[in-house]
Design an enzyme around this catalytic site. Structure first.
Site, PDB file in Angstrom:
ATOM      1  N   ASP A  30      -9.230  -4.357  -5.839  1.00 14.57           N
ATOM      2  CA  ASP A  30      -8.713  -3.305  -4.952  1.00 14.57           C
ATOM      3  C   ASP A  30      -9.559  -2.045  -5.098  1.00 14.57           C
ATOM      4  O   ASP A  30      -9.614  -1.438  -6.167  1.00 14.57           O
ATOM      5  CB  ASP A  30      -7.257  -3.012  -5.310  1.00 14.57           C
ATOM      6  CG  ASP A  30      -6.547  -2.181  -4.250  1.00 14.57           C
ATOM      7  OD1 ASP A  30      -7.222  -1.449  -3.517  1.00 14.57           O
ATOM      8  OD2 ASP A  30      -5.301  -2.268  -4.182  1.00 14.57           O
TER       9      ASP A  30
ATOM     10  N   SER B 148       0.831  -1.196   0.000  1.00 17.12           N
ATOM     11  CA  SER B 148       0.000   0.000   0.000  1.00 17.12           C
ATOM     12  C   SER B 148       0.878   1.263   0.000  1.00 17.12           C
ATOM     13  O   SER B 148       1.660   1.455  -0.923  1.00 17.12           O
ATOM     14  CB  SER B 148      -0.953  -0.040   1.198  1.00 17.12           C
ATOM     15  OG  SER B 148      -1.924   0.975   1.129  1.00 17.12           O
ATOM     16  N   MET B 149       0.795   2.100   1.019  1.00 14.67           N
ATOM     17  CA  MET B 149       1.686   3.261   1.071  1.00 14.67           C
ATOM     18  C   MET B 149       3.145   2.828   1.198  1.00 14.67           C
ATOM     19  O   MET B 149       4.049   3.540   0.769  1.00 14.67           O
ATOM     20  CB  MET B 149       1.309   4.198   2.210  1.00 14.67           C
ATOM     21  CG  MET B 149       0.138   5.101   1.882  1.00 14.67           C
ATOM     22  SD  MET B 149       0.015   6.485   3.017  1.00 14.67           S
ATOM     23  CE  MET B 149      -1.428   7.307   2.357  1.00 14.67           C
TER      24      MET B 149
ATOM     25  N   HIS C 207      -7.176  -5.186  -1.821  1.00 15.73           N
ATOM     26  CA  HIS C 207      -6.039  -4.369  -1.425  1.00 15.73           C
ATOM     27  C   HIS C 207      -5.230  -5.036  -0.313  1.00 15.73           C
ATOM     28  O   HIS C 207      -4.019  -4.842  -0.215  1.00 15.73           O
ATOM     29  CB  HIS C 207      -6.539  -3.001  -0.945  1.00 15.73           C
ATOM     30  CG  HIS C 207      -5.457  -2.032  -0.599  1.00 15.73           C
ATOM     31  ND1 HIS C 207      -4.630  -1.463  -1.547  1.00 15.73           N
ATOM     32  CD2 HIS C 207      -5.061  -1.529   0.605  1.00 15.73           C
ATOM     33  CE1 HIS C 207      -3.778  -0.642  -0.959  1.00 15.73           C
ATOM     34  NE2 HIS C 207      -4.009  -0.671   0.351  1.00 15.73           N
TER      35      HIS C 207
ATOM     36  N   TRP D 126       0.145   2.379  -3.280  1.00 15.35           N
ATOM     37  CA  TRP D 126      -0.605   3.633  -3.310  1.00 15.35           C
ATOM     38  C   TRP D 126       0.393   4.776  -3.338  1.00 15.35           C
ATOM     39  O   TRP D 126       1.346   4.826  -2.558  1.00 15.35           O
ATOM     40  CB  TRP D 126      -1.471   3.748  -2.069  1.00 15.35           C
ATOM     41  CG  TRP D 126      -2.436   4.912  -2.062  1.00 15.35           C
ATOM     42  CD1 TRP D 126      -3.753   4.881  -2.386  1.00 15.35           C
ATOM     43  CD2 TRP D 126      -2.152   6.281  -1.703  1.00 15.35           C
ATOM     44  NE1 TRP D 126      -4.323   6.138  -2.255  1.00 15.35           N
ATOM     45  CE2 TRP D 126      -3.341   7.020  -1.835  1.00 15.35           C
ATOM     46  CE3 TRP D 126      -0.998   6.945  -1.289  1.00 15.35           C
ATOM     47  CZ2 TRP D 126      -3.426   8.386  -1.572  1.00 15.35           C
ATOM     48  CZ3 TRP D 126      -1.080   8.311  -1.024  1.00 15.35           C
ATOM     49  CH2 TRP D 126      -2.284   9.011  -1.171  1.00 15.35           C
TER      50      TRP D 126
END
Length: 304
Positions: free
Chosen positions: A219, A173-174, A251, A198
């Site tokens: 996602d 993700s991040m 996700h 992300w």
């Protein structure tokens, strides 16, 4: 008629010379084969670790190396929030490449902990980290991944087990967006593997690090249409790059043990951190759509 025995003798000498020449040529071919056999290939690639891989060996829950682990307190490091180091217990094979892995937004290292022993057992030193805060953005997470690699290679208890020229990053993700940031900031990294990443930055023409991006068809937090796919498309076309979209996934699929993620992550890290071309067979040709893979893209064969 008196010359026939003489001609026969000459013929025998010519045949004898031809056989001698053939024997010399055969010896030369055998010598060349010896020089270019498996031993020579191993000498050409001193980073190769572990037995020859098979489909089952890279899909297995554990690889050939026994694994130990060390907890790293946030109080003992600078620039990131501590974490856990997983490493092959044996030192018989010399040094290993290393990978730092960041969790995602609001998450802790526990969310990506399954990757630690799984990758380490294949012949890597793996550092699953906590970030300074759970709300850190991708740019900060990229800096923290690099700080974690610096700690691994310069200060950690296993620094002598690591080859500092063979490093990579991963993240969810991040943290996946952070792995792209880390690769942008440190082009010497050998591999990057963002997992359902992300990031507000959609294009990455600066990257020089071979990059494998995992997206997920279901996602809704970092939809592939606005994240993973643009990230992949924004990488330099000449870069060794790949995109695998997981089928029937979300996700958060990278937060639990996943054979498809492990299989292709191991192959990518082996191929580019260890320069181990034995793993090229699992990456090229590109994996076909299946029960776990929606689609894949990439440039094959790989050039570096």
């Amino acid at each position: 008629m008196q010359q026939f025995p003489h001609s026969t003798s000459g013929l025998r000498r010519r045949i004898s010379r031809r056989f001698a020449g053939l024997a010399t040529a055969t010896a030369a071919v055998v010598g060349l084969t010896t020089l270019t056999g498996p031993g020579a290939q191993a000498a050409d690639n001193p980073y190769e670790r572990g037995p020859a891989p098979t489909e089952s060996s890279i899909e297995a829950a554990r690889g050939p190396y026994a694994v130990s682990q060390i907890s790293v307190s946030s109080l003992s490091v600078r620039g990131f929030g501590g974490g856990t180091i997983y490493y092959p217990t044996s030192t018989a094979d010399g040094t290993f490449g290393a990978v730092a892995i960041s969790p995602g937004y609001t998450a802790y290292q526990s969310s990506i902990a399954w990757l630690g022993p799984r990758l380490a057992s294949q012949g890597f030193v793996v550092f699953t980290i906590d970030t300074n805060t759970t709300l850190d953005q991708p740019g900060s997470r990229g800096d923290q991944l690099l700080a974690a690699l610096d700690h691994l290679t310069q200060s950690s208890a296993v620094r002598n087990r690591i080859d500092g020229s063979r490093l990579g990053v991963m993240g969810h993700s991040m943290g996946g967006g952070g792995s792209l940031e880390a690769a942008k900031d440190r082009p010497s990294l050998q591999a990057a593997v963002p997992l359902t990443p992300w990031n507000l930055d959609k294009t990455w023409p600066e990257l020089r690090t071979p990059t494998l991006i995992f997206g997920a068809d279901g996602d809704t937090i970092a939809p592939v249409s606005s994240h993973s796919e643009p990230f992949y498309n924004g990488l330099p076309s000449a870069l060794d790059r790949a995109y695998i979209e997981l089928n029937n996934a979300t996700h958060f699929t990278p937060n639990t043990s996943n054979t498809t993620i492990a299989k292709y992550s191991i192959s990518w890290l082996k191929r580019f951190i260890d320069n181990d071309t034995r793993y090229e067979q699992f990456l090229c040709p590109l994996p076909r759509p299946s029960l776990t893979i929606e689609e894949s893209r990439g440039n094959c064969p790989h050039t570096s």
